[in-house]
Design an enzyme around this catalytic site. Structure first.
Site, mmCIF file in Angstrom:
data_model
loop_
_atom_site.group_PDB
_atom_site.id
_atom_site.type_symbol
_atom_site.label_atom_id
_atom_site.label_comp_id
_atom_site.label_asym_id
_atom_site.label_seq_id
_atom_site.Cartn_x
_atom_site.Cartn_y
_atom_site.Cartn_z
ATOM 1 C CG ASP B 92 -0.255 0.227 2.508
ATOM 2 O OD1 ASP B 92 0.974 0.442 2.503
ATOM 3 O OD2 ASP B 92 -0.925 0.214 3.540
ATOM 4 C CG ASP B 271 -5.848 -5.294 1.856
ATOM 5 O OD1 ASP B 271 -6.455 -4.540 1.062
ATOM 6 O OD2 ASP B 271 -5.484 -4.925 2.990
#
Lengths: 376, 376
Positions: B92, B271
């Site tokens: 991320d 996720d």
């Protein structure tokens, strides 16, 4: 249970042997990882078997009695079924834990009354009860119920306590002889030599214990704070009295150095929380020496944790990665460090065994002790 | 990186595909275990690969930047080398973590100034810096630097923030296009759609993001506290605009039910920390429903954790044993529960994929959602 001595070192009392149990063979000298409450902390059973190659693990009667409790263990068909460890299990008798409770226990001739460290509830351990509990846990090796004396210990206290331990042993043997294993496999009793650091008491106790002619014998009350010289002196003395055709187990020992020295004195079996407890704190035993992985010096060391040791985690992961995990309190750090340290301990005793068989044990011990005891 | 859609469900927007990266193929729909600081908590890489059969894991740029830091990761040759995970990694951008810091960060047009949650030290994340950091981490999939808006969010704030996220995206793309991968393998940028729960903003953002023609696209700013209906409505809307020939990643989602519903809306990648975080607290996702293993009712349940799921830990260990470990805070409890929950999540998306290919996805989803969402 049988014990076969297959080799004896010509220059020390060290020997190599095989203990055969219903759950498989144990190659001695051996180290037994401690699985306090049915789990060797942070290590999965599969890792114990495949990576660490443990041949026997230890369970704590005190902890297992409190949680999960004998009722559930009986329902499961014993600890092997409950935790999925198919190889041998030895259970201590709770004597050491009860001793550690200090003010929260009262010892009488009949039994020990103690308070649970978890909820303060009151319980009683008698020699008979402790034999029954270990029968229910389903240990392959059952330890006698003893009193573990502290260090230092007054002579008179040590003497009286030894007497109590001996009388309790008689009751343990009677109980074991009048009951049967619950799960169809053999369970063997090991009596425990006490006597603190007093030679005459240790001698008396060793003779008493030897005379009981049980399948194996143990030495308790050491590694409780006494100087290493005392530990070695008592171990040597007791080993000279305990029969050579039975395995000898030194309880709660110790550092890698302690283990090698006591192998030289004739000890076959060891257990200690050190490899797992220290692992969780970032202290690693390696073939090159002792590492505090939290130290700045390992920060960017991308070399394997221990290249010479072999084993998956020790060669696959770097010191820097393990340090990162430990510093950041990642559970995986405890996992990897615990697997590594136990792999090292099992490597150490396996290597000792090889050298005993080769007849090079003492020379090897002198050189390896220096190396593995140094702080890197 | 390439994406190949190999099957499309006739009754929903669900599709099955294959993402090919330099570190291997990813079969979509896929769930990505979260490996915050270079470790999926309590799970070893070998277990991720063999037991859980994860195909890609996620790393957090914010955490990895702070510890172990980019310098060490560069020296190691990237995160794959550092943590020993040889399959794909997505990182991320730190946008979500920075948003979570609340008062400890200041957002300007240029960048975000923030204080470390560890030691209060000051740092700056600009779109360019975050691209460079992810280059250095060595992620296969790099996420654009965005602002993740909270819920609820004023319309004007959401609109302005979306504008900022779009302008930052332009800078991210420029940076990615003017730099090269450090370790010889391809790194692909995924832009992120924002716009809170406002349809017109989500529409605008999706169109802007789609027009950038990057290798994949993501939806951010959902699963931050809004009702599930809003999450589904926004996801559906955005999926209808994002190109079908690129993978779609819904960030931070979610429960098993959320995942199946969003697969039906056209999402390919997910996720969430839920399977691992809940595992550590004793909440298990099973093929029969949700279990709080701490409950008394599982105390002497010696049946497997999840017999139908398959997988070593889920069939080998009993509910009673896992409960015992979790109740007693044994690390092994966190290990087994985490492996189990992730195995379940990977099973769920694999099963969904199979049903999409078979053309039975919607019917299967309706029945399985009821079953796995019930509390046992």
């Amino acid at each position: 249970m049988t014990f076969q001595q297959i080799s004896k070192d010509p220059k020390s009392a060290a020997r190599a042997g095989i203990i055969s149990t219903s759950h498989g063979e144990i190659h001695t000298p051996i180290f037994m990882p401690v699985g306090t409450a049915g789990s060797v902390k942070a290590v999965h059973q599969r890792e114990l078997e495949n990576d660490i190659q443990a041949e026997i693990i230890l369970g704590n009667t005190y902890h297992l009695y409190l949680r999960p409790g004998v009722e559930l263990l009986a329902k499961a068909g014993g600890l092997h079924k409950f935790n999925g460890w198919a190889r041998p299990i030895l259970t201590d008798s709770g004597g050491y834990q009860v001793y550690s409770l200090g003010a929260n226990r009262k010892i009488t001739e009949e039994s020990v009354l103690f308070k649970s460290h978890i909820d303060g509830s009151k319980h009683t351990f008698s020699p008979e009860a402790v034999m029954d509990i270990q029968r229910t846990i389903g240990a392959d090796i059952i330890m006698a119920f003893d009193e573990c004396t502290p260090f230092p210990c007054e002579y008179q206290y040590a003497k009286d306590s030894m007497g109590l331990t001996h009388r309790w042993l008689k009751r343990c043997i009677e109980r074991i002889n009048s009951t049967v294993p619950l799960y169809g496999y053999e369970q063997s009793l090991f009596p425990i030599v006490q006597g603190s650091t007093y030679k005459d008491l240790r001698e008396q106790s060793a003779e008493f214990i030897a005379a009981q002619n049980q399948p194996g014998n143990a030495i308790g009350g050491l590694s409780v704070g006494e100087p290493h010289e005392d530990m070695y002196a008592m171990t040597s003395l007791v080993c000279s009295i305990l029969p050579a055709d039975k395995p000898r187990y030194l309880m709660g020992v110790g550092t890698p150095e302690n283990i090698l020295e006591c192998i030289a004195l004739g000890i076959d079996m060891f257990d200690c929380v050190m490899p797992t407890r220290n692992a969780r704190n970032g202290m690693l035993f390696t073939t090159e020496g002792i590492i505090n992985i939290r130290n700045e010096k390992w920060k960017d060391d991308l070399s394997p944790i221990d290249a010479s040791l072999g084993g998956y985690v020790s060669t696959f992961h770097s010191k820097a990665y393990l340090r990162h995990l430990i510093i950041n309190k990642e559970i995986l750090g405890a996992q990897i460090a615990s697997i590594h340290n136990l792999t090292f301990y099992l490597w150490l005793v396996k290597e000792a065994r090889k050298r005993i068989i080769e007849g090079t044990f003492v020379l090897w011990k002198e050189s390896i002790v220096k190396k593995i005891s140094q702080r890197l």
